[in-house]
Design a protein around this motif. Structure first.
Motif, PDB file in Angstrom:
ATOM      1  N   ARG A 147       0.806  -1.044   0.080  1.00  0.00           N
ATOM      2  CA  ARG A 147       0.118   0.109  -0.047  1.00  0.00           C
ATOM      3  C   ARG A 147       0.899   1.080   0.042  1.00  0.00           C
ATOM      4  O   ARG A 147       0.717   2.133  -0.725  1.00  0.00           O
ATOM      5  N   GLN A 150       2.369   1.734  -3.484  1.00  0.00           N
ATOM      6  CA  GLN A 150       1.444   2.267  -4.284  1.00  0.00           C
ATOM      7  C   GLN A 150       1.036   3.748  -4.110  1.00  0.00           C
ATOM      8  O   GLN A 150       0.957   4.458  -5.011  1.00  0.00           O
ATOM      9  N   ASP A 151       1.011   4.095  -2.695  1.00  0.00           N
ATOM     10  CA  ASP A 151       0.780   5.669  -2.458  1.00  0.00           C
ATOM     11  C   ASP A 151       2.154   6.551  -3.020  1.00  0.00           C
ATOM     12  O   ASP A 151       1.834   7.348  -3.412  1.00  0.00           O
ATOM     13  N   ARG A 162      -6.027   3.971  -6.904  1.00  0.00           N
ATOM     14  CA  ARG A 162      -7.375   4.181  -6.267  1.00  0.00           C
ATOM     15  C   ARG A 162      -7.924   5.729  -6.322  1.00  0.00           C
ATOM     16  O   ARG A 162      -6.904   6.597  -6.472  1.00  0.00           O
ATOM     17  N   SER A 187     -12.670   6.976   3.124  1.00  0.00           N
ATOM     18  CA  SER A 187     -11.697   6.416   2.783  1.00  0.00           C
ATOM     19  C   SER A 187     -11.739   4.829   2.937  1.00  0.00           C
ATOM     20  O   SER A 187     -11.326   4.000   2.004  1.00  0.00           O
ATOM     21  N   GLN A 188     -12.425   4.490   4.009  1.00  0.00           N
ATOM     22  CA  GLN A 188     -12.776   3.050   4.345  1.00  0.00           C
ATOM     23  C   GLN A 188     -13.639   2.400   3.327  1.00  0.00           C
ATOM     24  O   GLN A 188     -13.510   1.335   2.585  1.00  0.00           O
ATOM     25  N   VAL A 190     -13.955   3.448   0.148  1.00  0.00           N
ATOM     26  CA  VAL A 190     -13.373   3.440  -1.265  1.00  0.00           C
ATOM     27  C   VAL A 190     -12.331   2.125  -1.223  1.00  0.00           C
ATOM     28  O   VAL A 190     -12.486   1.322  -2.107  1.00  0.00           O
ATOM     29  N   ASP A 191     -11.708   1.826  -0.213  1.00  0.00           N
ATOM     30  CA  ASP A 191     -10.933   0.846   0.036  1.00  0.00           C
ATOM     31  C   ASP A 191     -11.858  -0.617  -0.048  1.00  0.00           C
ATOM     32  O   ASP A 191     -11.504  -1.585  -0.992  1.00  0.00           O
ATOM     33  N   GLN A 192     -12.852  -0.581   0.413  1.00  0.00           N
ATOM     34  CA  GLN A 192     -13.931  -1.688   0.423  1.00  0.00           C
ATOM     35  C   GLN A 192     -14.177  -1.989  -0.853  1.00  0.00           C
ATOM     36  O   GLN A 192     -14.616  -3.152  -1.246  1.00  0.00           O
ATOM     37  N   MET A 194     -12.809  -1.088  -3.919  1.00  0.00           N
ATOM     38  CA  MET A 194     -11.905  -1.137  -4.922  1.00  0.00           C
ATOM     39  C   MET A 194     -11.910  -2.591  -5.590  1.00  0.00           C
ATOM     40  O   MET A 194     -12.051  -2.698  -6.879  1.00  0.00           O
ATOM     41  N   THR A 195     -12.286  -3.470  -5.022  1.00  0.00           N
ATOM     42  CA  THR A 195     -12.168  -4.903  -5.647  1.00  0.00           C
ATOM     43  C   THR A 195     -13.387  -5.085  -6.606  1.00  0.00           C
ATOM     44  O   THR A 195     -12.972  -5.528  -7.876  1.00  0.00           O
TER      45      THR A 195
END
Length: 206
Positions: A147, A150-151, A162, A187-188, A190-192, A194-195
């Motif tokens: 992560r 990637q950032d 993302r 933010s949470q 978005v992360d959830q 992404m898949t």
């Protein structure tokens, strides 16, 4: 060579050839330089010399430069930057460079050090692959390193992984924590998602 696979040629600052290192130290000991600066200059020179010698040895053994990935592991930001800058200038042929600050530490310290070292080099166009090495907290897996990597790439505009959530840091004009909670929830979310987004989107930049 037999299987046509790329080979990473790694030089580690913790296991430099003492003969090469001592020769470099003797070179810089002639001048009036503080011992720490003297050792640092000698270390950088020994790392570059050893790295280039390793590339030449691999070529003599028949390995094509297209199948080489050169890694020079150091644990200090400044030394790593100088080593890779010199390697980029010294190489007559183009051998891929693998960037990574080894023993960067854990938590914020590891993230900051890795971002500084990789960011300076990548911004100058130096580096073909990267690795972030951060000591994980107890019970955590090592996916946090990915992560962070990637950032770093996304912050430099080199890759897009993302959506970026932009949020205000807060100031004296606000006393509520509404924006903090909102930024965290977005933010949470978005992360959830992404898949799912990656599966449903044909053109996804990675």
């Amino acid at each position: 060579m037999k299987y046509g696979k790329p080979v990473r040629i790694g030089v580690n600052g913790g296991s430099l050839d003492p003969v090469v290192f001592d020769r470099a130290r003797q070179k810089y000991s002639r001048g009036k330089i503080f011992q720490e600066e003297q050792n640092s200059k000698a270390f950088v020179e020994a790392m570059v010399e050893t790295s280039l010698a390793s590339v030449l040895l691999a070529q003599k053994l028949g390995l094509s430069e297209d199948y080489m990935v050169l890694s020079a592991k150091t644990s200090r930001v400044g030394e790593m930057v100088f080593v890779y800058r010199l390697l980029a200038l010294a190489q007559k042929s183009k051998v891929s460079l693998h960037l990574g600050l080894t023993e960067a530490g854990g938590g914020e310290r590891g993230i900051i050090q890795s971002a500084m070292a990789l960011g300076m080099l990548l911004e100058q166009g130096i580096g073909d692959t990267i690795r972030v090495s951060i000591t994980p907290r107890l019970g955590e897996d090592r996916t946090g390193e990915v992560r962070v990597a990637q950032d770093i790439l996304q912050s430099l505009g080199l890759r897009s992984f993302r959506p970026v959530v932009t949020s205000c840091p807060g100031c004296g004009r606000t006393s509520e924590d509404f924006f903090q909670h909102l930024a965290q929830r977005v933010s949470q979310a978005v992360d959830q998602r992404m898949t799912v987004w990656k599966k449903n989107t044909r053109e996804w930049s990675i």
